[in-house]
Design an enzyme around this catalytic site. Structure first.
Site, PDB file in Angstrom:
ATOM      1  N   CYS A   1      39.240  17.621  41.438  1.00 45.59           N
ATOM      2  CA  CYS A   1      38.440  17.198  42.601  1.00 45.59           C
ATOM      3  C   CYS A   1      38.271  15.679  42.740  1.00 45.59           C
ATOM      4  O   CYS A   1      38.176  15.187  43.856  1.00 45.59           O
ATOM      5  CB  CYS A   1      37.089  17.900  42.590  1.00 45.59           C
ATOM      6  SG  CYS A   1      37.260  19.690  42.587  1.00 45.59           S
TER       7      CYS A   1
ATOM      8  N   HIS B   1      31.584  14.243  46.687  1.00 45.22           N
ATOM      9  CA  HIS B   1      32.428  15.445  46.697  1.00 45.22           C
ATOM     10  C   HIS B   1      31.621  16.659  47.162  1.00 45.22           C
ATOM     11  O   HIS B   1      30.546  16.943  46.617  1.00 45.22           O
ATOM     12  CB  HIS B   1      32.997  15.677  45.288  1.00 45.22           C
ATOM     13  CG  HIS B   1      33.721  16.969  45.137  1.00 45.22           C
ATOM     14  ND1 HIS B   1      34.585  17.465  46.088  1.00 45.22           N
ATOM     15  CD2 HIS B   1      33.717  17.896  44.139  1.00 45.22           C
ATOM     16  CE1 HIS B   1      35.067  18.628  45.685  1.00 45.22           C
ATOM     17  NE2 HIS B   1      34.562  18.915  44.512  1.00 45.22           N
TER      18      HIS B   1
ATOM     19  N   ASN C   1      34.353  23.806  49.305  1.00 42.31           N
ATOM     20  CA  ASN C   1      34.889  22.808  48.369  1.00 42.31           C
ATOM     21  C   ASN C   1      36.404  22.780  48.515  1.00 42.31           C
ATOM     22  O   ASN C   1      37.085  23.736  48.159  1.00 42.31           O
ATOM     23  CB  ASN C   1      34.473  23.221  46.949  1.00 42.31           C
ATOM     24  CG  ASN C   1      35.038  22.302  45.876  1.00 42.31           C
ATOM     25  OD1 ASN C   1      35.916  21.487  46.135  1.00 42.31           O
ATOM     26  ND2 ASN C   1      34.528  22.447  44.660  1.00 42.31           N
TER      27      ASN C   1
HETATM   28  N1  COA Z   1      27.044  36.759  45.633  1.00 41.30           N
HETATM   29  C1  COA Z   1      26.024  37.422  45.049  1.00 41.30           C
HETATM   30  N2  COA Z   1      25.722  37.287  43.751  1.00 41.30           N
HETATM   31  C2  COA Z   1      26.491  36.461  43.022  1.00 41.30           C
HETATM   32  C3  COA Z   1      27.567  35.746  43.567  1.00 41.30           C
HETATM   33  C4  COA Z   1      27.832  35.928  44.932  1.00 41.30           C
HETATM   34  N3  COA Z   1      28.836  35.275  45.581  1.00 41.30           N
HETATM   35  N4  COA Z   1      28.119  34.993  42.598  1.00 41.30           N
HETATM   36  C5  COA Z   1      27.423  35.235  41.473  1.00 41.30           C
HETATM   37  N5  COA Z   1      26.441  36.124  41.730  1.00 41.30           N
HETATM   38  C6  COA Z   1      25.459  36.668  40.798  1.00 41.30           C
HETATM   39  C7  COA Z   1      25.894  36.626  39.371  1.00 41.30           C
HETATM   40  O1  COA Z   1      26.738  37.719  39.066  1.00 41.30           O
HETATM   41  C8  COA Z   1      24.574  36.681  38.654  1.00 41.30           C
HETATM   42  O2  COA Z   1      24.143  38.006  38.634  1.00 41.30           O
HETATM   43  P1  COA Z   1      23.371  38.613  37.348  1.00 41.30           P
HETATM   44  O3  COA Z   1      22.117  37.782  37.234  1.00 41.30           O
HETATM   45  O4  COA Z   1      23.150  40.025  37.717  1.00 41.30           O
HETATM   46  O5  COA Z   1      24.316  38.413  36.198  1.00 41.30           O
HETATM   47  C9  COA Z   1      23.649  35.910  39.577  1.00 41.30           C
HETATM   48  O6  COA Z   1      24.283  35.866  40.848  1.00 41.30           O
HETATM   49  C10 COA Z   1      23.372  34.496  39.094  1.00 41.30           C
HETATM   50  O7  COA Z   1      24.608  33.893  38.762  1.00 41.30           O
HETATM   51  P2  COA Z   1      24.686  32.419  38.273  1.00 41.30           P
HETATM   52  O8  COA Z   1      26.132  32.090  38.025  1.00 41.30           O
HETATM   53  O9  COA Z   1      23.727  32.177  37.168  1.00 41.30           O
HETATM   54  O10 COA Z   1      24.183  31.665  39.590  1.00 41.30           O
HETATM   55  P3  COA Z   1      23.957  30.138  39.863  1.00 41.30           P
HETATM   56  O11 COA Z   1      22.591  29.955  40.380  1.00 41.30           O
HETATM   57  O12 COA Z   1      24.363  29.287  38.703  1.00 41.30           O
HETATM   58  O13 COA Z   1      24.957  29.853  41.046  1.00 41.30           O
HETATM   59  C11 COA Z   1      27.078  28.786  41.390  1.00 41.30           C
HETATM   60  C12 COA Z   1      26.350  29.993  40.847  1.00 41.30           C
HETATM   61  C13 COA Z   1      28.572  28.983  41.144  1.00 41.30           C
HETATM   62  C14 COA Z   1      26.839  28.732  42.893  1.00 41.30           C
HETATM   63  C15 COA Z   1      26.539  27.508  40.722  1.00 41.30           C
HETATM   64  O14 COA Z   1      26.509  27.660  39.326  1.00 41.30           O
HETATM   65  C16 COA Z   1      27.370  26.319  41.070  1.00 41.30           C
HETATM   66  O15 COA Z   1      27.459  25.935  42.210  1.00 41.30           O
HETATM   67  N6  COA Z   1      28.002  25.658  40.084  1.00 41.30           N
HETATM   68  C17 COA Z   1      28.877  24.558  40.321  1.00 41.30           C
HETATM   69  C18 COA Z   1      30.158  25.079  40.869  1.00 41.30           C
HETATM   70  C19 COA Z   1      31.043  24.007  41.393  1.00 41.30           C
HETATM   71  O16 COA Z   1      30.671  23.258  42.233  1.00 41.30           O
HETATM   72  N7  COA Z   1      32.303  23.996  40.920  1.00 41.30           N
HETATM   73  C20 COA Z   1      33.301  23.119  41.361  1.00 41.30           C
HETATM   74  C21 COA Z   1      33.043  21.736  40.849  1.00 41.30           C
HETATM   75  S1  COA Z   1      34.288  20.681  41.431  1.00 41.30           S
END
Ligand code: COA
Length: 315
Positions: free
Chosen positions: A108, A242, A272
């Site tokens: 990225c 970003h 993204n």
């Molecule tokens: N829809 C519904 N539920 C979802 C889901 C979706 N699209 N994706 C994940 N979940 C669920 C998970 O399975 C989890 O369920 P559980 O509690 O029963 O296990 C719950 O939501 C929480 O998941 P978690 O991963 O802890 O959520 P989060 O608050 O961390 O959000 C992201 C997830 C990916 C949105 C967040 O971590 C994030 O944005 N991280 C950075 C990602 C990024 O930008 N990457 C690229 C960088 S260049």
């Protein structure tokens, strides 16, 4: 160097959160609350290189330069169908460009890495005009059964043309190598000699750890770069961060204590798009006439690697 042209291009297919919820156990409410994304453009029947061609053509048109004027072409690309030659050669053939060119894969932050390289070539006296294009289709990396990753990405291309000038005030690149937090693998052709097990693994991400890295890398990277070049955060007109997740951007705003209006965003409708995210945002803001001569613009990006980078430039 100085940016004199910007361009961008998006796939025509728009996928809304509602459309995702028809085949994934997800909802518009979950995706909007956790990421700020409402829809994204994804590749369907286009070829990503053709979006690259569209973006560079628009950037060249705005710059007033032609392909013969360009001394170096840098393309940032993480994945595409084309393995070799690089995406730079594929795009160059289509637009009749024949200067030295190469591809980089810095995930990225690729646009910031490319700016840093362009400036280094310029300061070494090797180039006058540089074309940078970030051409990305991250929607092809995750499994579309994996709701935690596939909802995040959109595709597209962004490009800039740079010429002589001292408008890039500084760049700062950072690496914290860790290949476990965000990665994808794919197998190569088998040979009679390869005996080790190889597997294709779609994009894997430790979301929360990547989130923390992103906020920390951006806030520290931008602060140390601004200190280094002697520019106060109050004097920055625009922070082009970003577009990975609206909550990441909100946390950065909280830590940096600068008005949110100075952080333009397009994540709601773009998702993204890996390294294309910053130059697409730059082009969209530029074409809206948001930038005035003399504006100080900070670019900051972070991603797989884990790599991050920041650049500060005067418009
Ligand atoms: N829809 C519904 N539920 C979802 C889901 C979706 N699209 N994706 C994940 N979940 C669920 C998970 O399975 C989890 O369920 P559980 O509690 O029963 O296990 C719950 O939501 C929480 O998941 P978690 O991963 O802890 O959520 P989060 O608050 O961390 O959000 C992201 C997830 C990916 C949105 C967040 O971590 C994030 O944005 N991280 C950075 C990602 C990024 O930008 N990457 C690229 C960088 S260049």
């Amino acid at each position: 160097m100085r940016i004199i042209g910007t361009g961008s291009a998006l796939p025509k297919k728009i996928v809304t959160n509602q459309m995702l919820s028809e085949f994934l156990d997800t909802s518009d409410e979950w995706i909007t609350t956790r990421t700020g994304i409402k829809s994204r453009h994804v590749i369907s029947d286009e070829k990503i290189e053709d979006l690259g061609v569209e973006a560079v053509t628009k950037a060249l048109e705005m710059s007033g330069l032609g392909v013969k004027d360009i001394d170096l072409f840098i393309v940032s690309n993480v994945v595409s169908e084309q393995v070799t030659p690089g995406m730079s050669c594929v795009v160059a053939e289509k637009i009749g460009l024949s200067c030295p060119m190469f591809d980089i894969n810095c995930a990225c932050p690729g646009f910031v890495y490319a700016l840093d390289m362009a400036e280094a070539y310029y300061k070494a006296g090797k180039v006058r005009n540089v074309l940078i294009a970030c051409i990305e289709e991250p929607s092809r990396m995750p499994s579309w059964n994996d709701r935690s990753t596939c909802v995040l990405f959109g595709d597209g291309a962004g490009a800039v043309v740079l010429t002589e000038g001292d408008n890039i005030k500084g760049t700062k690149l950072n690496a914290q190598p860790d290949t476990d937090k965000l990665y994808m693998t794919r197998t190569l052709e088998p040979t009679p000699f390869v005996t080790k097990a190889e597997t294709s693994i779609p994009l894997q991400m430790k979301g929360r750890e990547v989130f923390r890295f992103a906020v920390e890398a951006c806030t520290h990277g931008v602060k140390s770069l601004l200190d280094e070049v002697g520019i106060k955060k109050e004097d920055v007109s625009w922070f082009m961060v970003h577009q990975a997740n609206k909550r990441i951007i909100d946390s950065i705003i909280d830590f940096m204590q600068v008005p949110a209006e100075r952080f333009p965003i397009n994540i709601q409708e773009r998702g993204n798009s890996s390294s294309a995210s910053c130059p697409i945002l730059l082009d969209e803001c530029n074409r809206k006439g948001m930038f005035k001569k003399g504006d100080i613009i900070v670019l900051s990006a972070f991603g797989a690697g884990l790599l991050s980078g920041a650049a500060v430039l005067e418009w």
